[in-house]
Design a protein around this motif. Sequence first.
Motif, short mmCIF file in Angstrom:
data_model
loop_
_atom_site.label_atom_id
_atom_site.label_comp_id
_atom_site.label_asym_id
_atom_site.label_seq_id
_atom_site.Cartn_x
_atom_site.Cartn_y
_atom_site.Cartn_z
N ASP A 177 61.89 9.61 -55.94
CA ASP A 177 62.81 10.44 -55.16
C ASP A 177 63.29 9.73 -53.89
OD1 ASP A 177 60.25 10.48 -54.08
OD2 ASP A 177 60.37 12.57 -53.43
N LEU A 178 62.82 8.52 -53.64
CA LEU A 178 63.24 7.79 -52.45
C LEU A 178 64.51 6.99 -52.71
CD1 LEU A 178 59.86 6.35 -51.10
CD2 LEU A 178 60.96 8.55 -50.60
N GLN A 179 65.29 6.82 -51.65
CA GLN A 179 66.47 5.98 -51.71
C GLN A 179 66.24 4.76 -50.83
OE1 GLN A 179 70.08 7.76 -50.26
NE2 GLN A 179 71.37 6.03 -50.87
N ALA A 180 66.49 3.57 -51.38
CA ALA A 180 66.30 2.33 -50.62
C ALA A 180 67.66 1.83 -50.12
CB ALA A 180 65.65 1.27 -51.49
N LYS A 181 67.69 1.47 -48.84
CA LYS A 181 68.89 0.90 -48.24
C LYS A 181 68.52 -0.45 -47.62
CE LYS A 181 70.67 5.50 -47.01
NZ LYS A 181 71.13 6.38 -45.89
N ILE A 182 69.26 -1.49 -47.98
CA ILE A 182 68.97 -2.84 -47.50
C ILE A 182 70.07 -3.26 -46.53
CG2 ILE A 182 68.58 -5.24 -48.14
CD1 ILE A 182 67.66 -4.27 -50.87
N VAL A 222 64.40 -3.26 -45.62
CA VAL A 222 64.56 -2.28 -46.69
C VAL A 222 64.10 -0.95 -46.12
CG1 VAL A 222 64.03 -1.66 -49.06
CG2 VAL A 222 64.04 -4.07 -48.39
N GLU A 223 65.04 -0.03 -45.96
CA GLU A 223 64.72 1.30 -45.45
C GLU A 223 64.50 2.24 -46.62
OE1 GLU A 223 68.06 2.42 -43.13
OE2 GLU A 223 67.77 0.86 -41.61
N PHE A 224 63.40 2.97 -46.60
CA PHE A 224 63.11 3.95 -47.64
C PHE A 224 63.33 5.35 -47.06
CE2 PHE A 224 60.55 0.21 -48.82
CZ PHE A 224 61.03 0.01 -50.11
N TRP A 225 64.23 6.08 -47.68
CA TRP A 225 64.64 7.40 -47.19
C TRP A 225 64.23 8.49 -48.17
CZ3 TRP A 225 67.50 8.39 -42.65
CH2 TRP A 225 67.92 7.24 -41.95
N LEU A 226 63.71 9.59 -47.61
CA LEU A 226 63.44 10.81 -48.36
C LEU A 226 64.47 11.83 -47.89
CD1 LEU A 226 61.70 12.47 -50.31
CD2 LEU A 226 60.22 13.02 -48.36
N GLU A 279 67.23 12.96 -45.95
CA GLU A 279 67.85 12.45 -44.73
C GLU A 279 66.83 11.90 -43.74
OE1 GLU A 279 71.18 12.26 -44.39
OE2 GLU A 279 71.22 13.02 -46.46
N ARG A 280 65.61 11.66 -44.21
CA ARG A 280 64.54 11.24 -43.30
C ARG A 280 64.02 9.86 -43.67
NH1 ARG A 280 58.86 12.24 -42.97
NH2 ARG A 280 58.96 13.44 -44.91
N LEU A 281 64.04 8.95 -42.70
CA LEU A 281 63.47 7.62 -42.88
C LEU A 281 61.95 7.73 -42.86
CD1 LEU A 281 63.96 4.49 -42.98
CD2 LEU A 281 63.80 4.54 -40.47
N ILE A 282 61.27 7.17 -43.90
CA ILE A 282 59.81 7.28 -43.94
C ILE A 282 59.10 5.93 -44.00
CG2 ILE A 282 59.92 9.57 -45.01
CD1 ILE A 282 58.96 8.25 -47.61
N ALA A 283 59.84 4.84 -44.26
CA ALA A 283 59.18 3.54 -44.35
C ALA A 283 60.21 2.43 -44.20
CB ALA A 283 58.43 3.38 -45.68
N VAL A 284 59.74 1.28 -43.71
CA VAL A 284 60.61 0.12 -43.52
C VAL A 284 59.84 -1.14 -43.94
CG1 VAL A 284 61.90 -1.30 -41.88
CG2 VAL A 284 61.87 1.20 -41.62
N SER A 285 60.50 -1.96 -44.74
CA SER A 285 59.94 -3.25 -45.15
C SER A 285 60.79 -4.36 -44.54
CB SER A 285 59.94 -3.37 -46.68
OG SER A 285 59.34 -4.57 -47.10
N VAL A 286 60.18 -5.20 -43.71
CA VAL A 286 60.88 -6.32 -43.09
C VAL A 286 60.65 -7.55 -43.95
CG1 VAL A 286 61.14 -7.73 -41.01
CG2 VAL A 286 60.51 -5.30 -40.81
N ILE A 287 61.74 -8.17 -44.40
CA ILE A 287 61.64 -9.31 -45.30
C ILE A 287 62.58 -10.43 -44.85
CG2 ILE A 287 61.02 -7.87 -47.29
CD1 ILE A 287 63.91 -8.27 -48.31
N ASP A 288 62.23 -11.66 -45.23
CA ASP A 288 63.17 -12.78 -45.16
C ASP A 288 63.61 -13.05 -46.59
OD1 ASP A 288 62.65 -13.01 -42.45
OD2 ASP A 288 61.12 -14.57 -42.74
N PHE A 296 55.08 2.49 -42.31
CA PHE A 296 55.53 3.76 -42.87
C PHE A 296 54.99 4.91 -42.03
CE2 PHE A 296 51.55 2.64 -44.90
CZ PHE A 296 50.82 3.82 -44.88
N ASP A 297 55.56 6.08 -42.24
CA ASP A 297 55.10 7.29 -41.57
C ASP A 297 53.72 7.64 -42.13
OD1 ASP A 297 54.59 9.82 -40.60
OD2 ASP A 297 56.61 10.57 -40.95
#
Length: 235
Positions: free
Chosen positions: A94-99, A145-149, A151-160, A173-174
Amino acid sequence: MNSKVSGQLEKYFHDVKVDCPYGMPHTAVYRQAQFFDLPQDMMEILLEAGFRRNGNYFYTMKCHDCQACIPIRLASDTFKPNRSQRRAWNRNRDLQAKISPLRINNDKLAICDKFLRERFPGRGNSALEYYAGFFINTFAFTQEVEFWLDERLIAVSVIDRYENAINCVYFYFDPDEGKRSLGTYNIMFLVDYARQHGINFVYLGLYIKEVKAMNYKDKFKPYYLLQDGEWRQHG
């Protein structure tokens, strides 16, 4: 040091001795160098040689009395999730990922501060310090990589992200969403993303068998450890 690295960059590296950040009973030795500009292919060579990035620094561990820290990576074409990992994947459908490129905002700082406060109490670290001193740099193609539930941001992955590699820098993450197994989902998402985009390797940082916070990585199989100058498959 890897021969491809040593001839061109070795003169820039120096050793720094500190108390072990992972709680091992030995003095830690960081072999590190600060850069402000590097070509993409050189950064992939450094990852291949076992180096990590911290801000504008590349480093590897050269501790004299301890070899517990071992670079670990996954290959996108060989990774096979186990039953527990597949459940984590399905649990987060159910999560949406935004990069997007790395950027700071109040929502991210609030989540990261909450994560640091609850997962690493008493250390006095702040999200702003992590972004300014750890994540931000002048040479790597760093993304989030932002993971959204909803309209709420719940986790972030920082990558190169490089042509043939993804370097996992940090994930937060929350803590209120702890039952989702978001750390597991993040790694599976990155391997799946790498596979879809023809990227061969996902670098997970260091594996330390004796440290719980670092040995969970061996659950992602097969994994590869850099041992005696060679990447060897395990699992």
